[in-house]
Design an enzyme around this catalytic site. Structure first.
Site, PDB file in Angstrom:
ATOM      1  N   GLU A  43      12.496  13.280  -2.734  1.00 49.56           N
ATOM      2  CA  GLU A  43      13.390  12.123  -2.652  1.00 49.56           C
ATOM      3  C   GLU A  43      14.789  12.629  -2.285  1.00 49.56           C
ATOM      4  OE1 GLU A  43      12.149   8.785  -3.427  1.00 49.56           O
ATOM      5  OE2 GLU A  43      10.403  10.039  -3.087  1.00 49.56           O
TER       6      GLU A  43
ATOM      7  N   GLU B 127       0.825  -1.220   0.000  1.00 48.29           N
ATOM      8  CA  GLU B 127       0.000   0.000   0.000  1.00 48.29           C
ATOM      9  C   GLU B 127       0.857   1.267   0.000  1.00 48.29           C
ATOM     10  OE1 GLU B 127      -3.543   0.415  -0.168  1.00 48.29           O
ATOM     11  OE2 GLU B 127      -2.679   2.373  -0.601  1.00 48.29           O
TER      12      GLU B 127
ATOM     13  N   LYS C 211       5.284   4.819  -9.699  1.00 49.39           N
ATOM     14  CA  LYS C 211       3.926   4.585  -9.192  1.00 49.39           C
ATOM     15  C   LYS C 211       2.986   4.179 -10.331  1.00 49.39           C
ATOM     16  CE  LYS C 211       4.912   7.822  -5.481  1.00 49.39           C
ATOM     17  NZ  LYS C 211       4.977   9.229  -5.117  1.00 49.39           N
TER      18      LYS C 211
ATOM     19  N   GLY D  56       5.210  11.507   4.036  1.00 44.41           N
ATOM     20  CA  GLY D  56       5.227  11.985   5.425  1.00 44.41           C
ATOM     21  C   GLY D  56       5.505  10.849   6.378  1.00 44.41           C
TER      22      GLY D  56
ATOM     23  N   GLY E  79      10.433  17.884   3.727  1.00 43.03           N
ATOM     24  CA  GLY E  79      10.694  16.432   3.740  1.00 43.03           C
ATOM     25  C   GLY E  79       9.908  15.629   2.723  1.00 43.03           C
TER      26      GLY E  79
HETATM   27  N1  HSE Z   1       9.081  12.286  -3.119  1.00 36.87           N
HETATM   28  C1  HSE Z   1       7.755  11.742  -3.116  1.00 36.87           C
HETATM   29  C2  HSE Z   1       6.764  12.874  -3.316  1.00 36.87           C
HETATM   30  C3  HSE Z   1       7.504  11.000  -1.839  1.00 36.87           C
HETATM   31  O1  HSE Z   1       7.173  14.048  -3.313  1.00 36.87           O
HETATM   32  O2  HSE Z   1       5.589  12.592  -3.510  1.00 36.87           O
HETATM   33  C4  HSE Z   1       6.605   9.824  -1.959  1.00 36.87           C
HETATM   34  O3  HSE Z   1       6.995   8.912  -2.962  1.00 36.87           O
END
Ligand code: HSE
Length: 348
Positions: free
Chosen positions: A217, A157, A232, A329, A214
């Site tokens: 990546e 998930e 994704k 997060g 945060g």
């Molecule tokens: N770096 C990704 C984003 C985090 O900004 O959505 C989750 O994959």
């Protein structure tokens, strides 16, 4: 019996999961008859500790917060049988965990080392729960087949839009609906940057702020050039559309070519630029892409701002269904791991 958990990697997601497990211990027990033990943590930087009788998680969180090696852990059990210094593979194979939470840093292109970790877990009769995109994006069918062969679960998930239910939504509540297309904002960083640019901020400042929050990546090229969203899209095509596409099948373009003038022009046309991941069923399989699109304000995805993610599923029985939620997060991704562990517990 307690569900025994081993964490491979003790960064933000692993620590987020532990915080939730502690906070919700009583609730999980009373609502789902779910009790847990963290029996092992193996992290190449923070150190490794294994105790077959269960570790005290508060102590481990404190060690991590103070930058102290996990190998300084003091066991509370009489006749302590703690092992220190086990690497990921030894922890996976030789611990008494029921479920391995694979949260190690992984190369999304090769899927390594997470693929090796998943294989070792399945072959040792252990479930894998992971938010790591590598194994599912590189070899979803292979991972699922090996899990099935060994009678264990491969739960992912958290690989798409953190704990916002996507994979489980399609598997669970939407079972029976055929999905002909998926269109979504699958990357928070790029959506945050586009939102801030519309408010007048420079691209580089917006990226820096996003990194401070945060969301990005470790190498933000993965976000702004569309690689993260592409992983994704590949996972969704494999899992939702049952079509084994790979990176070469996805048209990919990031947001680095979007200028303030283009954003102003879209506004004048009552639209917004969004980095859209899309998968559409075709007679030959699927058509998959990640690229900036000018989305009319009337579309639900146009109103999704900052680091929020959203996906619209086109279904045969329910028409369009849009789900909106956090895509990254500490708590949100930690929760994605909890929801999969709970699913394993509830189906046993
Ligand atoms: N770096 C990704 C984003 C985090 O900004 O959505 C989750 O994959």
């Amino acid at each position: 019996m307690s569900h025994k958990i081993a964490l491979i990697g003790f960064g933000t997601v692993g620590q987020g999961l532990c915080e939730i497990l502690i906070d919700k211990k009583e609730y999980l027990k009373s609502k789902y008859d779910f009790s847990w033990e963290i029996v092992a943590i193996s992290d190449p930087v923070k150190g490794s500790v294994y105790c077959s009788s269960g570790l005290e998680v508060e102590k481990l969180l404190k060690l991590a917060a103070t930058g102290t090696s996990l190998e300084e852990y003091q066991c509370q059990h009489d006749n302590c049988k703690c092992n220190f210094g086990w690497d990921a593979l030894k922890t996976i194979k030789d611990s008494n965990a029921d479920t391995i939470c694979e949260l190690a840093f992984t190369n999304v292109e090769t899927g390594m080392p997470a693929i090796d970790h998943c294989k070792a877990a399945f072959e040792s009769g252990k479930n894998v729960v992971t938010s790591n995109k590598g194994p599912a994006a590189v070899d979803f069918a292979g991972m699922q087949a090996l899990a099935d062969e060994n009678g264990v679960k491969f739960m992912i998930e958290g690989t798409v839009v953190s704990g916002t239910p996507i994979i489980n939504l399609v598997d669970g509540p939407l079972a029976g609906c055929e999905i002909s297309s998926i269109k979504g904002i699958l990357n928070g960083t790029t959506n945050y940057i586009l939102t801030q640019m519309e408010a007048g901020m420079e691209y580089s400042t917006a990226l820096q702020k996003d990194q401070e929050l945060g969301y990005a990546e470790a190498d933000p090229t993965g976000d702004v050039e569309g690689f993260d969203a592409m992983a994704k899209v590949i996972i969704l095509a494999n899992v939702v559309m049952n079509t084994p596409i790979t990176a070469k099948d996805v048209e990919r373009e990031g947001i680095t070519g979007i200028t303030p003038a283009m954003i102003a022009d879209a506004k004048a046309q009552n639209a917004r630029w969004k980095l859209i991941g899309s998968i559409e069923k075709t007679v030959n399989g699927v058509k998959a892409a990640v690229k900036p699109e000018m989305v009319p304000m009337t579309h639900p995805l146009a109103g999704i701002m900052d680091a929020t993610n959203a996906l619209t599923f086109a279904t045969d029985l329910m028409g369009d269904i849009t789900i909106v939620g956090a895509g990254a997060g500490r708590t949100e991704t930690g929760y994605s791991i909890l929801t999969d562990i709970l699913a394993i517990h509830r189906n046993n």
